[in-house]
Design a protein around this motif. Sequence first.
Motif, short mmCIF file in Angstrom:
data_model
loop_
_atom_site.label_atom_id
_atom_site.label_comp_id
_atom_site.label_asym_id
_atom_site.label_seq_id
_atom_site.Cartn_x
_atom_site.Cartn_y
_atom_site.Cartn_z
N ARG A 191 -74.46 -4.54 -24.25
CA ARG A 191 -73.15 -5.16 -23.98
C ARG A 191 -73.44 -6.52 -23.37
N VAL A 192 -72.92 -7.57 -24.00
CA VAL A 192 -73.29 -8.92 -23.61
C VAL A 192 -72.05 -9.72 -23.22
N LEU A 193 -72.12 -10.38 -22.08
CA LEU A 193 -71.07 -11.31 -21.64
C LEU A 193 -71.47 -12.70 -22.11
N LEU A 194 -70.57 -13.34 -22.84
CA LEU A 194 -70.80 -14.71 -23.31
C LEU A 194 -69.75 -15.62 -22.71
N VAL A 195 -70.18 -16.68 -22.04
CA VAL A 195 -69.26 -17.70 -21.54
C VAL A 195 -69.57 -18.96 -22.34
N ILE A 196 -68.60 -19.41 -23.12
CA ILE A 196 -68.87 -20.41 -24.16
C ILE A 196 -67.98 -21.64 -23.96
N PRO A 197 -68.57 -22.79 -23.65
CA PRO A 197 -67.79 -24.03 -23.53
C PRO A 197 -67.34 -24.50 -24.92
N PRO A 198 -66.40 -25.44 -24.97
CA PRO A 198 -65.85 -25.87 -26.26
C PRO A 198 -66.89 -26.31 -27.28
N ALA A 199 -67.97 -26.97 -26.84
CA ALA A 199 -68.97 -27.47 -27.78
C ALA A 199 -69.61 -26.36 -28.61
N ASP A 200 -69.73 -25.17 -28.02
CA ASP A 200 -70.32 -24.03 -28.74
C ASP A 200 -69.24 -23.08 -29.23
N GLY A 201 -67.97 -23.48 -29.03
CA GLY A 201 -66.86 -22.66 -29.49
C GLY A 201 -66.14 -23.30 -30.65
N SER A 226 -58.51 -23.78 -31.38
CA SER A 226 -58.01 -22.87 -32.42
C SER A 226 -56.58 -22.52 -32.06
N PRO A 227 -55.65 -23.45 -32.37
CA PRO A 227 -54.24 -23.26 -32.00
C PRO A 227 -53.69 -21.98 -32.63
N PRO A 228 -52.69 -21.37 -32.01
CA PRO A 228 -51.99 -21.90 -30.83
C PRO A 228 -52.57 -21.39 -29.50
N LYS A 229 -53.55 -20.48 -29.54
CA LYS A 229 -54.00 -19.84 -28.30
C LYS A 229 -55.11 -20.59 -27.59
N ILE A 230 -55.96 -21.31 -28.36
CA ILE A 230 -57.14 -21.91 -27.77
C ILE A 230 -57.05 -23.43 -27.89
N ALA A 231 -57.03 -24.10 -26.73
CA ALA A 231 -56.99 -25.57 -26.72
C ALA A 231 -58.39 -26.14 -26.86
N GLY A 232 -58.47 -27.44 -27.13
CA GLY A 232 -59.75 -28.08 -27.35
C GLY A 232 -60.64 -28.14 -26.13
N ASN A 233 -60.07 -27.95 -24.94
CA ASN A 233 -60.87 -27.99 -23.71
C ASN A 233 -61.07 -26.60 -23.10
N ASP A 234 -60.75 -25.55 -23.85
CA ASP A 234 -60.84 -24.19 -23.31
C ASP A 234 -62.26 -23.65 -23.39
N THR A 235 -62.72 -23.11 -22.26
CA THR A 235 -63.96 -22.33 -22.23
C THR A 235 -63.59 -20.88 -22.51
N LEU A 236 -64.41 -20.22 -23.32
CA LEU A 236 -64.12 -18.87 -23.78
C LEU A 236 -65.05 -17.87 -23.09
N VAL A 237 -64.51 -16.68 -22.86
CA VAL A 237 -65.30 -15.59 -22.29
C VAL A 237 -65.20 -14.39 -23.22
N PHE A 238 -66.34 -13.89 -23.68
CA PHE A 238 -66.36 -12.72 -24.54
C PHE A 238 -67.19 -11.62 -23.89
N VAL A 239 -66.78 -10.38 -24.11
CA VAL A 239 -67.66 -9.25 -23.87
C VAL A 239 -67.86 -8.58 -25.22
N VAL A 240 -69.14 -8.42 -25.61
CA VAL A 240 -69.49 -7.97 -26.96
C VAL A 240 -70.43 -6.77 -26.88
N ASP A 241 -70.03 -5.67 -27.54
CA ASP A 241 -70.90 -4.52 -27.70
C ASP A 241 -71.58 -4.61 -29.06
N ILE A 242 -72.91 -4.57 -29.09
CA ILE A 242 -73.65 -4.59 -30.35
C ILE A 242 -73.87 -3.16 -30.81
#
Length: 317
Positions: free
Chosen positions: A281-291, A297-313
């Motif tokens: 299980r991996v936590l990913l914190v991703i700034p816009p440059a890698d997102g 990705s309108p309408p939910k994600i603005a160009g300056n949004d940092t994203l947080v994912f939790v991913v189960d492989i």
Amino acid sequence: MSRRLTTLLSATVLAPALVLSGCGEEEQSTPTSAALSAVTVEGSDPKTAPTVEVDAPVTVTKTESKVVTEGTGATVAEDDLVSIQTVIVNGRDGKVAVNTWDSGAVGLDLADERLFASFKSQLPGKKVGSRVLITSTPVDAFGDQGNPDLSMEKDDPVVFVVDLVSATKVLPAAEGTEVAPKKGLPTVTMNDGKPATITVPKGAKAPTKTVVQPLVEGTGATVEAGQTVRVAYTGALWKDGSVFDSSANRPEEPWFDFVVGEGQVIKGWDNGLEGQKVGSRVLLVIPPADGYGSAGSPPKIAGNDTLVFVVDILAAY
């Protein structure tokens, strides 16, 4: 490979059309037919495509198979995820339509109802490492429409020579050793059957580089570029912790498949999940440059949004 679009994570359908089909017969038969006898397969090196010669046109009245070379691996189950190499030949004229040795192994979900009926019926029960010859009726391969892109007409029988490279089971969730995350990172609470709850520390500044933080260290194989992985995930915004996407919101298929390193997902996923182990299980914190970049990705994600994912492989194949 199983294949569908995910609105926020991929702009590409993940399965080549060559392995998806409509309905068809799924009866496995004893390999004694004239159709199988009309095909000659030469070559035994799994790193090299076999030479397949067909005494065309071949008549196929029912789909059947025989093992050309038997492997020594595990027996493939009907719900396994498998990796294969294959040569596909038109039984009408003996011409090769597909040779995956030229492009790389293909991942298949044998439980996918859209998969060739000829694969679903003939591959289970075979051993990993085997080379299998399948002679397929038209309907069990490309269905009632054929495949014009491969010059397959609707009445063309199809010959497959398949190398079973690997087979794997799908984990229900991450499993392994829990890892204490670094301070200052978002915390994660898993909710059975629902999106995870991701809580961002109040007042914390978003990182400027992608953070990859294992929360559970799996014990499976290491994920490599070029593999198809199956994951379950939840994504939230750093600025307020609001969930913008989760595989748990699709109860009929609460997972996502993609090929690592091919740009089918955002850069933070490709780079962050390669090298992790199945079961993690991996936590990913991703700034816009890698997102999604400055466009977001309108309408939910603005160009300056940092994203947080939790991913189960859950699997890699």
